[in-house]
Design a protein around this motif. Structure first.
Motif, short mmCIF file in Angstrom:
data_model
loop_
_atom_site.label_atom_id
_atom_site.label_comp_id
_atom_site.label_asym_id
_atom_site.label_seq_id
_atom_site.Cartn_x
_atom_site.Cartn_y
_atom_site.Cartn_z
N ALA A 16 0.84 -1.21 0.00
CA ALA A 16 0.00 0.00 0.00
C ALA A 16 0.87 1.25 0.00
O ALA A 16 0.58 2.22 -0.72
N VAL B 219 0.87 4.09 -3.01
CA VAL B 219 0.44 5.46 -2.74
C VAL B 219 1.58 6.46 -2.95
O VAL B 219 1.38 7.56 -3.48
N LEU B 220 2.80 6.09 -2.54
CA LEU B 220 3.92 7.03 -2.59
C LEU B 220 4.54 7.13 -3.98
O LEU B 220 5.06 8.19 -4.35
N GLN C 47 -4.27 0.66 3.16
CA GLN C 47 -4.33 1.89 2.37
C GLN C 47 -4.56 3.12 3.24
O GLN C 47 -4.05 4.21 2.95
N ALA D 190 -1.25 4.00 4.59
CA ALA D 190 -0.43 4.61 3.55
C ALA D 190 -0.84 6.04 3.28
O ALA D 190 0.01 6.93 3.08
N ILE D 191 -2.14 6.30 3.28
CA ILE D 191 -2.62 7.67 3.04
C ILE D 191 -2.16 8.59 4.18
O ILE D 191 -1.73 9.71 3.94
N ALA E 282 1.54 9.26 3.66
CA ALA E 282 1.75 10.18 2.54
C ALA E 282 1.39 11.62 2.93
O ALA E 282 2.11 12.56 2.58
#
Length: 321
Positions: free
Chosen positions: A171, A175-176, A291, A294-295, A298
Motif C-alpha cells: 500500500a 500510494v507514494l 491503504q 499509507a494515506i 503520505a
C-alpha cells in the motif's frame, strides 16, 4: 520544475515527446505554475489538471508530434474557452523534445532558460531571474520572461526506503510512487515478495537479511519499517539509529513501541535518539487498513516536505534581503 531525468527517459523510450508545462496562472486554476506532463504517441505521464484543459493540451501536443510546430504557447481562460467553473486562466507552453534538443540544454544555477520560438537574445527579465538564482539561490516557478521560458530544475529527490513488501508495504509503495520528488527503494527478503508489475520508478532490493542493506542507505534517507517480523523490525531500528537517517517510522502499537524503546535502550541508544523513530506510522484516526495507513503516511510526508520548502525559501529570502 523541469525533471530532466524523466524527460530523458521518455525521449529514450519514445524518440520524441511533447512536454506541456503551466507557465502562469491567474485567479483560480487547477494546478500551479510548474505543473507539467509528457505526451507521446499513444500515452502520457503527469498532469496539468483541469479535465478539459488537459484534454486540449494533449490534443495540441499530439498534433505537434504529427508534424506541427516545435513550440506552442496558449493562454486559456477556463470559463469562456472551456466552460470550466474555476474562473481563472492558465498559460501553458508545449515543447517538442528529442535527443538533439536535450543535448543542447545548458542548465545554470539549477535553472533552465530557453527562447520560445524566435524570441531572440535572452531578455533582461530572464537574465535577472538567472542572476537571482546564482547570487541568492532563489528559484522561482516556471514563467515566461520576455519571450523566454525560465524554470527551475527538479530539486534532488527525497530518498525513501520501505522495509517490507507485505500488505502495508504494498500500500505504501502504491500510494507514494506517483508523488513527485520521491525516490523509492523497496526492500524485502526475496524477489518473489514483490508484486508484478512494480509501481513505476520503484527500485527493489532483496536480501536474506534485509538489515544488512542499511549500510548502503543514504544517511539523509527516510525509512518506513513495515516488515513481517518484530525481530527484524527491532534490528532495523537498531542499525538505522547507528547509521543515521532523516526520518524513520515504524508500524506498530503503543505496546510494541514501549517494548522496543526498552530494548533499544538496552542496546545502548540514548532516549533522545530513540525518540526520533515515530511509532505508529500513519494517522491512527484513519484506521488500520493498509491503504488508510499509507494515506496517513503520505499526508505526513507531504506536510513535512511543504514545511521544509517553506523554511528554505524563507531562509533564501532572508539571506538576500
Amino acid at each position: 520544475m523541469l525533471d530532466l531525468a524523466a524527460l530523458t527517459d521518455a525521449v529514450a523510450a519514445h524518440g520524441a515527446v511533447v512536454r506541456v508545462v503551466v507557465a502562469g496562472t491567474a485567479g483560480s486554476a487547477p494546478r500551479e505554475a510548474g505543473a507539467a506532463m509528457l505526451v507521446w504517441t499513444g500515452g502520457q505521464q503527469g498532469t496539468i489538471g483541469g479535465g478539459a484543459l488537459e484534454w486540449q493540451a494533449v490534443q495540441a501536443a499530439r498534433a505537434m508530434l504529427a508534424g506541427g510546430p516545435d513550440t506552442r504557447v496558449e493562454r486559456m481562460p477556463l470559463g469562456p474557452a472551456l466552460a470550466q467553473c474555476c474562473g481563472g486562466a492558465v498559460v501553458w507552453v508545449a515543447e517538442r523534445w528529442d535527443a538533439a534538443r536535450l543535448a543542447a540544454l545548458r542548465p545554470e544555477a539549477g535553472m533552465i532558460a530557453r527562447p520560445l520560438g524566435d524570441a531572440g537574445e535572452m531578455p533582461l527579465a530572464a537574465a535577472r531571474l538567472l542572476a537571482r538564482a546564482r547570487g541568492q539561490g532563489l528559484r522561482p516557478a516556471a514563467q515566461i520572461a520576455g519571450g523566454w521560458l525560465v524554470e527551475p530544475l527538479a530539486a534532488p529527490q527525497r530518498a525513501v526506503w520501505i522495509w517490507g513488501a507485505g500488505h502495508v508495504g504494498r500500500a505504501l509503495a502504491g500510494v507514494l510512487a506517483p508523488l513527485p520528488g520521491l525516490a523509492l527503494t523497496w526492500v524485502d527478503i526475496a524477489p518473489e515478495r514483490f508484486p508484478a508489475p512494480l509501481p513505476p520508478g520503484v527500485a527493489c532490493r532483496a536480501a536474506p537479511d534485509p538489515a544488512d542493506l542499511v549500510a548502503g542507505a543514504p544517511q539523509g534517507a527516510e525509512h518506513l519499517i513495515v516488515t513481517f517480523s518484530h525481530a527484524l523490525d527491532l534490528e532495523l531500528c537498531h542499525r538505522l539509529l547507528a547509521h543515521g537517517f532523516a526520518r524513520c517510522g515504524l508500524i506498530g502499537s503503543g505496546t510494541k513501541w514501549a517494548r522496543f524503546r526498552g530494548r533499544l535502550a538496552a542496546l545502548g541508544h540514548a532516549p533522545g535518539q530513540i525518540a526520533r523513530i515515530a511509532c505508529p506510522i500513519g494517522e491512527p484516526a484513519l484506521g488500520k487498513h493498509p491503504q488508510a495507513i499509507a494515506i496517513g503516511v503520505a499526508a505526513a510526508m507531504l506536510r513535512d516536505g511543504a514545511a521544509e520548502t517553506g523554511r528554505q525559501e524563507a531562509g533564501r529570502q532572508e539571506a538576500g534581503a
